[in-house]
Design a protein around this motif. Structure first.
Motif, PDB file in Angstrom:
ATOM      1  N   SER A 219      56.148  49.622  47.343  1.00 43.75           N
ATOM      2  CA  SER A 219      56.725  49.537  46.001  1.00 43.75           C
ATOM      3  C   SER A 219      56.389  48.217  45.317  1.00 43.75           C
ATOM      4  CB  SER A 219      58.245  49.710  46.075  1.00 43.75           C
ATOM      5  OG  SER A 219      58.829  48.692  46.873  1.00 43.75           O
ATOM      6  N   THR A 220      56.123  47.163  46.084  1.00 41.13           N
ATOM      7  CA  THR A 220      55.772  45.874  45.474  1.00 41.13           C
ATOM      8  C   THR A 220      54.436  45.951  44.739  1.00 41.13           C
ATOM      9  OG1 THR A 220      54.735  45.151  47.549  1.00 41.13           O
ATOM     10  CG2 THR A 220      57.054  44.604  47.213  1.00 41.13           C
ATOM     11  N   GLY A 223      54.865  48.539  41.200  1.00 46.61           N
ATOM     12  CA  GLY A 223      55.415  48.040  39.941  1.00 46.61           C
ATOM     13  C   GLY A 223      54.356  47.571  38.946  1.00 46.61           C
ATOM     14  N   ALA A 251      61.714  56.198  39.258  1.00 49.57           N
ATOM     15  CA  ALA A 251      62.876  55.323  39.445  1.00 49.57           C
ATOM     16  C   ALA A 251      63.973  56.017  40.233  1.00 49.57           C
ATOM     17  CB  ALA A 251      63.411  54.875  38.082  1.00 49.57           C
ATOM     18  N   CYS A 254      62.707  55.763  43.929  1.00 49.97           N
ATOM     19  CA  CYS A 254      62.303  54.410  44.322  1.00 49.97           C
ATOM     20  C   CYS A 254      63.292  53.430  43.691  1.00 49.97           C
ATOM     21  CB  CYS A 254      60.875  54.126  43.852  1.00 49.97           C
ATOM     22  SG  CYS A 254      60.180  52.572  44.456  1.00 49.97           S
ATOM     23  N   GLU A 256      64.399  50.560  44.283  1.00 51.28           N
ATOM     24  CA  GLU A 256      64.074  49.142  44.154  1.00 51.28           C
ATOM     25  C   GLU A 256      63.264  48.851  42.898  1.00 51.28           C
ATOM     26  OE1 GLU A 256      61.414  50.909  47.464  1.00 51.28           O
ATOM     27  OE2 GLU A 256      63.459  51.073  46.717  1.00 51.28           O
ATOM     28  N   LEU A 257      62.695  49.884  42.285  1.00 48.79           N
ATOM     29  CA  LEU A 257      61.928  49.694  41.049  1.00 48.79           C
ATOM     30  C   LEU A 257      62.690  50.175  39.812  1.00 48.79           C
ATOM     31  CD1 LEU A 257      58.256  50.729  41.987  1.00 48.79           C
ATOM     32  CD2 LEU A 257      59.191  48.437  41.708  1.00 48.79           C
ATOM     33  N   LYS A 258      63.917  50.665  39.983  1.00 53.27           N
ATOM     34  CA  LYS A 258      64.640  51.239  38.850  1.00 53.27           C
ATOM     35  C   LYS A 258      64.830  50.222  37.727  1.00 53.27           C
ATOM     36  CE  LYS A 258      68.088  53.934  39.703  1.00 53.27           C
ATOM     37  NZ  LYS A 258      69.439  54.438  40.072  1.00 53.27           N
ATOM     38  N   SER A 260      63.119  47.429  37.027  1.00 51.58           N
ATOM     39  CA  SER A 260      61.872  47.029  36.377  1.00 51.58           C
ATOM     40  C   SER A 260      61.294  48.164  35.542  1.00 51.58           C
ATOM     41  CB  SER A 260      60.853  46.580  37.427  1.00 51.58           C
ATOM     42  OG  SER A 260      60.550  47.630  38.332  1.00 51.58           O
ATOM     43  N   ILE A 261      61.491  49.412  35.969  1.00 57.41           N
ATOM     44  CA  ILE A 261      60.965  50.547  35.206  1.00 57.41           C
ATOM     45  C   ILE A 261      61.724  50.708  33.887  1.00 57.41           C
ATOM     46  CG2 ILE A 261      60.847  53.071  35.171  1.00 57.41           C
ATOM     47  CD1 ILE A 261      60.061  52.985  38.109  1.00 57.41           C
TER      48      ILE A 261
END
Length: 680
Positions: A219-220, A223, A251, A254, A256-258, A260-261
């Motif tokens: 996931s890193t 993004g 999102a 995942c 952990e990206l919610k 930032s998305i």
């Protein structure tokens, strides 16, 4: 079998050389007279071993899995052989993978499936020397094939990234690009079943979800790829809504990206929104009329494809107008999509998800929406969802108050936060009277505190020095114009009805000491009514007089004789002239006044407007107060009568007489304002 080395050679027959022809060689001329028996010669020319099963393949698609596995292994090894490389079989496999399913000679999915399985068995060989094969795998047409093939392809990608993580960026970019532009269901092989387009998107998400589960650290890298693939502002409405809808699904699986998305979407949305406001200044009502006429056309999916051809026939001004209209409809579609997405979260009633989502919206407001000058529509997401509960309303009002009053915040943030706070409590239909009074109290005491600090430093109203003070003052008078009922104290605690307002005798009782605080500030040296937007000041003056709250018309007349541009330098700069820019000279005194910008003014986007219709307070005049136009007509008539009367009187030429004239001019204003109010 009999070895060729032990086979008895015939006398007079020359053995063929290595690499030579298999045809019978000529017999030496010296042995012509001693020929071999014909039967013996024929048996040695062609021989077959009856124990060997010979099977001729009529079609390459019938290759066995074992044969394909061996073929792939040899091709990869020969390609990697630095001494004697052979790229022929390697390139043939690459061409099979890259072949478009609808092209002539493309392999059937049943055969290609065997190559995918074979490549999965030899993943360790797919190092950097075989990167061409890996890119062929990544770029192959896989999503519209049968379910067995899709599962094997997904397993191949997972194995590949586990052994060779250097290919992660290529694989993720391929998947995200397919979320932006999904492949056509028509691009499939004849032995594949038809797959609906929604299933194709589901397969892409399943593959991405599967890879993220196998390696959460992936996931890193995902993004930044989501950001880089995001459609540009000039792309079509369909491209934006499709990609935004897909990454919102990402999102969901995942988490952990919610954050930032959703921040990425808000950032892109606000940029489109702000650019539209700049463009609308060139067209004004023309674009709004165009939106009203064509509001139903934004549901047509083919409009994006037709826009390019139709634009070519327009002149530059019409083309520009069409581009602005398309941007507005694009913003409308994205706003409607986001309203729907967040509504699905709040409708579930999960307190944890609701709290997390609202906190995310607050964060986006503080970091993205608030710093953007003249954002017009994006903030209505918070406007709508904050009114779902009293807790959300108080948290949003508290966020605005904190940003408006916190020391150390940039002044532009404080001014904007004050405007957001006032506009919210003024326009929010579900904002309770208690919240209105609490916020009004907070603004009043902050205004009084700033007056105590700054009045001694003020010689003339100055927006550049006391901007925060004037922003709070404008916020208060704007809020008063909309929520004055909630500021009146009644016996039963309910807001007064229209009849009670029209037939009330005497002065109203106002909440706490807001009347005294506003009076002290309005008539102070800081003179906020000179700096606040003229339209808001004019409306406040009429309403405050009609409700017997304050009488400020004489002050407004005095303010007309104050020239801010001329006096800016001589006031606090001790004789140093203030430099006027070309823009300030062109705008005149407007450049020294506050903008009449309140972020929750009427929402004009046609499709997404439905989400806030029940949350919005429309403007309503005070019961019994005459409309502005009629009042202006009366003032014009009375001004004409005053001019006629003044022409018959004698005037003195000295300064004392001039001062008396000014006082006489103010008196008719007081008289006519009183006469126009039926309640006096």
């Amino acid at each position: 079998m009999v070895s060729l080395a032990s086979m008895e050679r015939a006398t007079g027959v020359i053995a063929p050389a290595v690499g030579g022809s298999l045809k019978r060689k000529q017999i030496d001329s010296a042995d012509v007279d001693s020929p071999l028996p014909s039967s013996q010669y024929k048996r040695r020319r062609v021989t077959f071993d009856p124990s060997v099963d010979v099977h001729i393949l009529p079609d390459a698609n019938e290759k066995s899995l074992e044969l394909v596995v061996e073929e792939v292994r040899r091709a990869l090894e020969k390609h990697a052989d630095k001494l004697h490389p052979d790229n022929g079989p390697y390139d043939e496999i690459r061409s099979l993978l890259l072949a478009k399913p609808t092209s002539a000679g493309a392999p059937l999915t049943s055969l290609l499936y065997k190559y995918i399985v074979a490549l999965s068995n030899h993943v360790p060989l797919l190092n950097h020397e075989c990167s061409g094969m890996v890119h062929a795998i990544v770029d192959s047409y896989w999503v519209a094939r049968n379910e067995q093939y899709v599962r094997s392809y997904r397993h191949l990608l997972s194995s590949l990234l586990s052994v060779h993580p250097g290919y992660t960026s290529s694989v993720l970019t391929m998947l995200v690009s397919m979320l932006a532009t999904s492949p056509s269901p028509a691009i499939r092989q004849q032995d594949d079943p038809a797959v609906p387009r929604p299933w194709l998107e589901s397969r892409i998400h399943d593959c991405l979800r599967y890879l993220l589960r196998q390696n959460p650290m992936m996931s890193t890298m995902l993004g930044p790829i989501l950001t880089s693939v995001f459609p540009s502002s000039s792309d079509t409405t369909k491209a934006h809504t499709q990609y935004i809808g897909n990454i919102l699904k990402v999102a969901g699986y995942c988490p952990e990206l919610k954050g930032s998305i959703t921040s990425l979407i808000m950032d892109k949305l606000v940029k489109i929104d702000a650019q539209i406001q700049v463009d609308l200044e060139e067209f004004e009502d023309d674009i709004e009329d165009l939106l009203e006429d064509d509001a139903a056309d934004d549901d047509d999916e083919d409009s994006d494809e037709d826009s390019d051809s139709s634009t070519e026939t327009l002149d530059p001004e019409e083309r520009r107008a069409k581009e602005v209209k398309e941007s507005i409809l694009k913003l409308d579609a994205v706003m409607d999509l986001l309203f729907s997405h967040y509504d699905s979260v709040f409708a579930k009633g999960d307190l944890f998800d609701m709290d997390e989502t609202f906190e995310s919206l607050l964060s986006q407001f503080a970091s993205i929406i608030l710093p953007t000058h003249r954002s017009r529509h994006a903030q209505f997401l918070l406007f709508h969802f904050s009114q779902l509960s009293n807790d959300f309303m108080e948290r949003y009002a508290g966020c605005c108050s904190h940003l408006a009053f916190e020391k150390g915040q940039p002044r532009i943030f404080q001014v904007a936060s004050s405007a957001y706070l006032a506009s919210y409590i003024a326009r929010g239909a579900h904002v309770s009277g208690a919240v209105v009074r609490d916020v009004f109290d907070l603004l009043c005491h902050r205004l009084e505190s700033l007056r105590a600090e700054q009045e001694s430093l003020c010689k003339i109203p100055d927006l550049s020095r006391f901007g925060t003070y004037y922003a709070i003052a404008q916020a208060l008078i704007y809020t008063f114009c909309f929520r004055w009922r909630d500021l009146i104290v009644t016996k039963d605690g309910n807001p007064p009805t229209d009849e009670e307002v029209m037939y009330h005798e005497g002065d109203f009782r106002w909440h706490n000491d807001i009347q005294d605080i506003l009076r002290r500030n309005i008539f102070s040296k800081l003179n906020p009514l000179k700096i606040c937007a003229p339209d808001i000041v004019s409306q406040f003056a009429r309403m405050a007089h009609h409700l017997r709250f304050l009488y400020v018309f004489p002050l407004l007349e005095t303010n007309k004789r104050i020239r801010l541009a001329r006096n800016m330098g001589g006031s606090y700069m001790e004789g140093v002239a203030a430099r006027e820019t070309a823009l300030s000279m062109k705008m005149g005194e407007q450049s020294f006044l506050l903008d009449a910008y309140f972020p929750f003014d009427p929402y004009l986007l046609p499709r997404s407007r439905r989400w806030i219709e029940q949350d919005y307070v429309e403007w309503k005049p005070v019961p019994g107060m005459e409309p502005v136009q009629e009042l202006d007509d009366e003032e014009d008539n009375e001004d004409d009568e005053d001019d006629d009367n003044a022409s018959d009187s004698e005037s003195s030429s000295d300064d004392t007489a001039d001062d008396d004239e000014e006082e006489q001019e103010e008196q008719p204003e007081v008289a006519e304002s009183t006469a126009s109010d039926p309640s006096i």
